[in-house]
Design a protein around this motif. Structure first.
Motif, PDB file in Angstrom:
ATOM      1  N   GLY A 126       6.949  -1.783  -7.412  1.00 27.02           N
ATOM      2  CA  GLY A 126       7.174  -2.483  -8.685  1.00 27.02           C
ATOM      3  C   GLY A 126       5.989  -2.394  -9.622  1.00 27.02           C
ATOM      4  O   GLY A 126       5.045  -1.616  -9.420  1.00 27.02           O
ATOM      5  N   LYS A 127       6.049  -3.248 -10.642  1.00 25.54           N
ATOM      6  CA  LYS A 127       5.069  -3.222 -11.727  1.00 25.54           C
ATOM      7  C   LYS A 127       3.649  -3.454 -11.230  1.00 25.54           C
ATOM      8  O   LYS A 127       2.699  -2.825 -11.697  1.00 25.54           O
ATOM      9  CB  LYS A 127       5.487  -4.326 -12.716  1.00 25.54           C
ATOM     10  N   ILE A 128       3.503  -4.352 -10.265  1.00 25.65           N
ATOM     11  CA  ILE A 128       2.154  -4.680  -9.801  1.00 25.65           C
ATOM     12  C   ILE A 128       1.554  -3.514  -9.005  1.00 25.65           C
ATOM     13  O   ILE A 128       0.344  -3.277  -9.057  1.00 25.65           O
ATOM     14  CB  ILE A 128       2.152  -5.998  -8.973  1.00 25.65           C
ATOM     15  N   ASP A 137       0.843  -1.199   0.000  1.00 25.71           N
ATOM     16  CA  ASP A 137       0.000   0.000   0.000  1.00 25.71           C
ATOM     17  C   ASP A 137       0.876   1.247   0.000  1.00 25.71           C
ATOM     18  O   ASP A 137       0.602   2.216  -0.708  1.00 25.71           O
ATOM     19  CB  ASP A 137      -0.948  -0.011   1.211  1.00 25.71           C
ATOM     20  N   ARG A 138       1.940   1.207   0.798  1.00 24.99           N
ATOM     21  CA  ARG A 138       2.928   2.298   0.783  1.00 24.99           C
ATOM     22  C   ARG A 138       3.500   2.476  -0.610  1.00 24.99           C
ATOM     23  O   ARG A 138       3.637   3.585  -1.105  1.00 24.99           O
ATOM     24  CB  ARG A 138       4.061   1.928   1.745  1.00 24.99           C
ATOM     25  N   TRP A 139       3.839   1.354  -1.250  1.00 23.74           N
ATOM     26  CA  TRP A 139       4.472   1.399  -2.566  1.00 23.74           C
ATOM     27  C   TRP A 139       3.481   1.836  -3.650  1.00 23.74           C
ATOM     28  O   TRP A 139       3.876   2.358  -4.685  1.00 23.74           O
ATOM     29  CB  TRP A 139       5.048   0.024  -2.923  1.00 23.74           C
ATOM     30  N   THR A 140       2.183   1.578  -3.444  1.00 26.66           N
ATOM     31  CA  THR A 140       1.171   2.007  -4.409  1.00 26.66           C
ATOM     32  C   THR A 140       0.919   3.504  -4.292  1.00 26.66           C
ATOM     33  O   THR A 140       0.726   4.195  -5.298  1.00 26.66           O
ATOM     34  CB  THR A 140      -0.142   1.224  -4.173  1.00 26.66           C
ATOM     35  N   GLY A 199      -2.914  -8.406 -18.112  1.00 30.31           N
ATOM     36  CA  GLY A 199      -1.503  -8.450 -18.489  1.00 30.31           C
ATOM     37  C   GLY A 199      -0.598  -9.178 -17.510  1.00 30.31           C
ATOM     38  O   GLY A 199       0.620  -9.010 -17.556  1.00 30.31           O
ATOM     39  N   PHE A 200      -1.193 -10.002 -16.606  1.00 29.67           N
ATOM     40  CA  PHE A 200      -0.385 -10.719 -15.617  1.00 29.67           C
ATOM     41  C   PHE A 200      -0.697 -12.223 -15.630  1.00 29.67           C
ATOM     42  O   PHE A 200      -1.127 -12.797 -14.624  1.00 29.67           O
ATOM     43  CB  PHE A 200      -0.633 -10.147 -14.214  1.00 29.67           C
ATOM     44  N   PRO A 201      -0.432 -12.889 -16.784  1.00 30.77           N
ATOM     45  CA  PRO A 201      -0.719 -14.334 -16.870  1.00 30.77           C
ATOM     46  C   PRO A 201       0.129 -15.159 -15.902  1.00 30.77           C
ATOM     47  O   PRO A 201      -0.247 -16.277 -15.537  1.00 30.77           O
ATOM     48  CB  PRO A 201      -0.398 -14.666 -18.332  1.00 30.77           C
TER      49      PRO A 201
END
Ligand code: FE2
Length: 240
Positions: A76-78, A64-67, A221-223
């Protein structure tokens, strides 16, 4: 006192809906939520709207901090994907979450340990598909001077209930939305009940439409999340 504890939803709305349906049958007075609410490829915005609507006692996790701030080391990407689905109101709600919280004077909530949202408490972090309970001294030391009967943590996605020698209980409910090394795709959460003899732990496992979750993840986009979502046998390296 009887409460539901959820953690690590990771944006998985179908899993969260199944858990909340189960909680509705449990006769609890509150839902406590331990963070990592949105970082995942299924439906971060939908999951966060459900959480906000609960009026639960919620704290922030490392994701949550990273978002909230994509420039922070670790983001990161997610996290960037989750953020791209959120509106200003949702982001402001995430940004306002505390790192820790108390529920009454008996229950303490944190994501990793009381001191750090990235440090795993009841499991060493993954070595391939293995996780290990640390030693008693290390687990006890991390409680610091906190004087709560029940200490709740998430972050590792591994359900555990640990009773310290002094009687305090540390519980990780597992993850609602991202299963790692559990050998099951089912969503996890906990019911905690304070009875005359002390706190009882019920670690629960709830089936949901995990194939639909994997379809949504692939569509976004995250298979590579499919193995975690549909099987739950893999470690975190499978998500990269
Ligand atoms: Fe997590």
């Amino acid at each position: 006192m009887r409460v539901a504890v959820i953690s690590d939803v990771h944006g998985n709305l179908p899993a969260l809906d199944a858990v909340l349906d189960d909680i509705a049958r449990q006769g609890v007075e509150a839902v406590l939520c331990l963070g990592d609410h949105v970082s995942g490829p299924v439906d971060p915005s939908g999951a966060l709207d459900r959480l906000i609507g609960l009026s639960a006692t919620c704290i922030a996790g490392n994701h949550d901090r990273w978002t909230v701030d994509l420039s922070v080391k670790g983001s990161g990407k997610i996290d960037a994907f989750a953020r791209s689905t959120l509106n200003e109101t949702q982001l402001a709600w995430l940004a306002a979450l505390p790192a820790t919280a108390a529920y009454g004077d008996e229950v303490f909530l944190c994501h990793g340990t009381p001191a750090d949202d990235e440090t795993p408490w009841l499991d060493e972090f993954y070595n391939g598909r293995s996780t290990t309970l640390p030693g008693e001294a290390e687990v006890t030391e991390a409680t610091g001077s906190l004087d709560y009967e029940l200490l709740l943590c998430g972050h590792t996605h591994v359900p555990r209930s640990v009773r310290l020698a002094d009687g305090r209980l540390i519980v990780n409910p597992g993850a609602v939305g991202m299963q790692l090394v559990q050998g099951s795709p089912d969503a996890r959460y906990a019911i905690m009940e304070r009875r005359a003899g002390g706190w009882h732990t019920m670690l629960l496992s709830v089936p949901y439409d995990h194939e639909e979750a994997a379809r949504l993840a692939a569509g976004n986009g995250f298979p590579q999340w499919a193995a975690s979502l549909t099987g739950g046998w893999v470690g975190p390296e499978s998500l990269r």
